[in-house]
Design a protein around this motif. Structure first.
Motif, mmCIF file in Angstrom:
data_model
loop_
_atom_site.group_PDB
_atom_site.id
_atom_site.type_symbol
_atom_site.label_atom_id
_atom_site.label_comp_id
_atom_site.label_asym_id
_atom_site.label_seq_id
_atom_site.Cartn_x
_atom_site.Cartn_y
_atom_site.Cartn_z
ATOM 1 N N LEU A 192 -13.356 51.075 34.684
ATOM 2 C CA LEU A 192 -12.488 50.777 33.455
ATOM 3 C C LEU A 192 -12.267 51.883 32.819
ATOM 4 C CD1 LEU A 192 -11.012 48.417 31.912
ATOM 5 C CD2 LEU A 192 -13.327 48.126 30.545
ATOM 6 N N THR A 193 -13.161 52.978 32.748
ATOM 7 C CA THR A 193 -12.739 54.183 31.957
ATOM 8 C C THR A 193 -11.569 55.028 32.642
ATOM 9 O OG1 THR A 193 -15.023 54.374 31.170
ATOM 10 C CG2 THR A 193 -13.676 56.387 31.098
ATOM 11 N N SER A 194 -11.737 54.803 34.041
ATOM 12 C CA SER A 194 -10.631 55.355 34.731
ATOM 13 C C SER A 194 -9.033 54.813 34.388
ATOM 14 C CB SER A 194 -10.711 55.451 36.452
ATOM 15 O OG SER A 194 -11.852 56.470 36.598
ATOM 16 N N ILE A 195 -9.270 53.521 34.409
ATOM 17 C CA ILE A 195 -8.108 52.766 33.968
ATOM 18 C C ILE A 195 -7.400 53.398 32.656
ATOM 19 C CG2 ILE A 195 -6.956 50.536 33.163
ATOM 20 C CD1 ILE A 195 -8.766 49.346 35.657
ATOM 21 N N LEU A 196 -8.359 53.463 31.640
ATOM 22 C CA LEU A 196 -7.975 53.663 30.324
ATOM 23 C C LEU A 196 -7.851 55.388 30.068
ATOM 24 C CD1 LEU A 196 -10.085 50.998 28.449
ATOM 25 C CD2 LEU A 196 -7.830 50.939 29.276
ATOM 26 N N THR A 197 -8.167 56.029 30.929
ATOM 27 C CA THR A 197 -7.910 57.500 30.871
ATOM 28 C C THR A 197 -6.676 57.847 31.841
ATOM 29 O OG1 THR A 197 -9.641 57.932 32.305
ATOM 30 C CG2 THR A 197 -9.886 57.955 29.857
ATOM 31 N N GLY A 198 -6.545 57.250 33.148
ATOM 32 C CA GLY A 198 -5.964 57.842 33.953
ATOM 33 C C GLY A 198 -6.405 58.676 35.005
ATOM 34 N N VAL A 199 -7.707 58.877 34.701
ATOM 35 C CA VAL A 199 -8.137 60.091 35.644
ATOM 36 C C VAL A 199 -9.459 59.724 36.353
ATOM 37 C CG1 VAL A 199 -7.336 61.904 34.039
ATOM 38 C CG2 VAL A 199 -9.831 61.255 33.680
ATOM 39 N N TRP A 200 -10.083 60.377 37.365
ATOM 40 C CA TRP A 200 -11.301 59.966 38.193
ATOM 41 C C TRP A 200 -12.618 60.342 37.340
ATOM 42 C CZ3 TRP A 200 -11.682 58.345 43.312
ATOM 43 C CH2 TRP A 200 -10.417 58.266 44.207
ATOM 44 N N PRO A 201 -13.442 59.271 37.730
ATOM 45 C CA PRO A 201 -14.888 59.648 37.268
ATOM 46 C C PRO A 201 -15.200 61.263 37.115
ATOM 47 C CG PRO A 201 -14.910 57.774 38.295
ATOM 48 C CD PRO A 201 -13.799 58.379 38.703
ATOM 49 N N GLY A 202 -14.886 61.958 38.029
ATOM 50 C CA GLY A 202 -15.211 63.401 37.983
ATOM 51 C C GLY A 202 -14.613 64.183 36.885
ATOM 52 N N GLU A 203 -13.798 63.587 36.156
ATOM 53 C CA GLU A 203 -13.072 64.286 34.994
ATOM 54 C C GLU A 203 -13.249 63.563 33.813
ATOM 55 O OE1 GLU A 203 -8.821 65.469 35.518
ATOM 56 O OE2 GLU A 203 -8.813 64.631 37.595
ATOM 57 N N HIS A 204 -13.694 62.187 33.653
ATOM 58 C CA HIS A 204 -13.969 61.557 32.490
ATOM 59 C C HIS A 204 -15.523 61.830 32.246
ATOM 60 C CE1 HIS A 204 -15.111 57.926 34.470
ATOM 61 N NE2 HIS A 204 -13.667 57.554 35.038
ATOM 62 N N GLY A 205 -16.075 61.754 33.108
ATOM 63 C CA GLY A 205 -17.717 62.030 33.177
ATOM 64 C C GLY A 205 -18.525 60.777 33.085
ATOM 65 N N LEU A 206 -17.923 59.440 33.275
ATOM 66 C CA LEU A 206 -18.762 58.189 33.509
ATOM 67 C C LEU A 206 -18.893 58.036 34.919
ATOM 68 C CD1 LEU A 206 -17.841 58.344 30.330
ATOM 69 C CD2 LEU A 206 -18.084 55.823 30.669
ATOM 70 N N MET A 207 -20.118 58.446 35.373
ATOM 71 C CA MET A 207 -20.527 58.359 36.921
ATOM 72 C C MET A 207 -21.144 57.256 37.422
ATOM 73 S SD MET A 207 -18.824 61.318 36.870
ATOM 74 C CE MET A 207 -19.177 62.007 38.661
ATOM 75 N N GLY A 208 -21.451 56.060 36.648
ATOM 76 C CA GLY A 208 -21.903 54.969 37.139
ATOM 77 C C GLY A 208 -22.577 54.203 36.200
ATOM 78 N N TYR A 209 -23.305 53.295 36.361
ATOM 79 C CA TYR A 209 -23.867 52.302 35.334
ATOM 80 C C TYR A 209 -24.978 53.037 34.448
ATOM 81 C CZ TYR A 209 -26.291 48.297 33.162
ATOM 82 O OH TYR A 209 -26.634 47.359 32.589
ATOM 83 N N ARG A 210 -25.948 53.621 35.240
ATOM 84 C CA ARG A 210 -27.037 54.320 34.413
ATOM 85 C C ARG A 210 -27.050 55.643 35.151
ATOM 86 N NH1 ARG A 210 -32.411 51.514 34.919
ATOM 87 N NH2 ARG A 210 -31.598 51.242 37.010
ATOM 88 N N VAL A 211 -27.070 56.620 34.303
ATOM 89 C CA VAL A 211 -27.126 58.099 34.923
ATOM 90 C C VAL A 211 -28.235 58.808 33.931
ATOM 91 C CG1 VAL A 211 -24.857 58.067 35.792
ATOM 92 C CG2 VAL A 211 -25.277 59.113 33.363
ATOM 93 N N VAL A 212 -28.631 60.076 34.343
ATOM 94 C CA VAL A 212 -29.365 61.053 33.566
ATOM 95 C C VAL A 212 -28.605 61.838 32.667
ATOM 96 C CG1 VAL A 212 -30.804 62.856 33.763
ATOM 97 C CG2 VAL A 212 -31.505 60.801 34.772
#
Length: 356
Positions: free
Chosen positions: A67-87
């Motif tokens: 959803l973040t990719s849809i709302l930013t137009g970029v891949w997770p590697g650029e917006h930084g939300l790499m999954g549900y739970r991360v460190v």
């Protein structure tokens, strides 16, 4: 998709025709394969869907990332939300990127690193609105992914769609986002074979049968699809499997595993590949990023959030930390996050000015 929307608003030549305003509808959890398999319960949408009206979601195919990719137009590697739970690498703390913003101290202004489509709209003179549930209005996830949008709430799916259409009609040149989570919620709790899931699909389909105002273009899509995970396909890791692991993040369809500092990465990855042979694909952080799973570019801050190793179950399996105190997640039927077509193929249907 984002560039196409702005081209339609500005009248530039692109894949979409010109529109007076654009409404972006996201039906959370509705994959293209699941939609077509249940076409009789979504006659309005499937009647307007051709074989080409599909798109591919990102990886992980989960709401926080997709959803973040849809709302930013970029891949997770650029917006930084790499999954549900991360460190959070600065604090060595496992954080929930969907619901843990406030309780786990994530800053919506900085943790999500990319400008939103709403900020982009405002910068180019377009109105920006988001329509969702009142419970989400002030959440950290909303503030991270909908920066720049005026938020409006309605309880029923049909009322959310009507409000989104009204905002688009009343505010020429605007971008309006409409979020419909009902299908995803029913799928997680009851599964896609349930009467509850079918009822949610029928409700959303009926909501989107409303008349689209003249000149307004509507794109209907989803962040990801879903598969049902039967109990016999649960892969439960015990203490022996977890030797050398300090955090288990991600989610059951896509595990981020973070190693103890003293662990030997090669030994742990080799052991996981042996333990999960035939059940899941295991890759190191470097292998996953080199393969482009998180996009062609992965920012350093985003890479630091990825597990030292990843495990993606094959077929309709799911991996669980059997040592965790809370095992309630094992009751979830519908799941997503992985690489199957059912999870990653999503509809992309045009209505109104965008109809075929």
């Amino acid at each position: 998709m984002a560039d196409d929307v702005f081209s339609a608003l500005s009248g530039d030549a692109g894949r979409l025709p010109r529109a007076a305003s654009v409404v972006l509808v996201v039906i959370d959890g509705l994959g293209a394969i699941g939609l077509r398999a249940h076409a009789g319960h979504a006659r309005n949408l499937t009647a307007q869907m051709t074989k080409r009206d599909v798109a591919t979601s990102v990886f992980p195919s989960t709401t926080a990332s997709a959803l973040t990719s849809i709302l930013t137009g970029v891949w997770p590697g650029e917006h930084g939300l790499m999954g549900y739970r991360v460190v959070d690498p600065d604090r060595d703390l496992l954080v929930n990127q969907l619901t843990g913003w406030e309780s786990e101290g994530l800053d919506p202004a900085t943790w999500q690193m990319a400008p939103t489509i709403f900020e982009r709209a405002a910068a180019t003179g377009h109105g920006a609105f988001a329509v969702g549930l009142a419970a989400y209005a002030q959440s950290g996830f909303t503030r991270a992914t909908m920066r720049g949008a005026a938020f409006a709430a309605e309880a029923r799916a049909a009322d959310r769609v009507r409000l989104a259409y009204a905002l688009a009609e009343q505010n020429a040149g605007s971008l309006v986002y409409c979020y419909l989570p009902e299908v995803d919620k029913a799928g997680h709790k009851h599964g896609m074979a349930s009467t509850e899931w079918l009822a949610a699909l029928e409700d959303v389909d009926a909501a989107l049968s409303a008349r689209v105002p003249s000149g307004v273009g509507v794109l209907v899509t989803s962040d990801h699809g879903m598969i049902d995970v039967p109990e016999r396909r649960q892969i439960v890791l015990d203490e022996a499997h977890l030797t050398g692991i300090r955090h288990v993040g991600g989610e059951p369809r896509m595990i981020h595993a973070y190693l103890d500092p003293a662990a030997d990465p090669e030994e742990v990855i080799a052991r996981w590949r042996s333990d999960l042979a035939g059940l899941a694909d295991v890759a190191s952080r470097d292998e996953a990023t080199a393969a482009g799973l998180f996009g062609p570019r992965v920012a350093d801050a985003a890479a630091a959030r990825i597990g030292d190793l990843l495990a993606v179950p094959r077929g309709n399996g799911a991996i669980y930390d059997g040592t965790a105190a809370d095992q309630r997640g094992r009751g979830m039927v519908g799941q997503h996050g992985g690489l199957t077509p059912e999870e990653r193929q999503v509809p992309l249907i045009g209505l109104g000015a965008f109809a075929h």
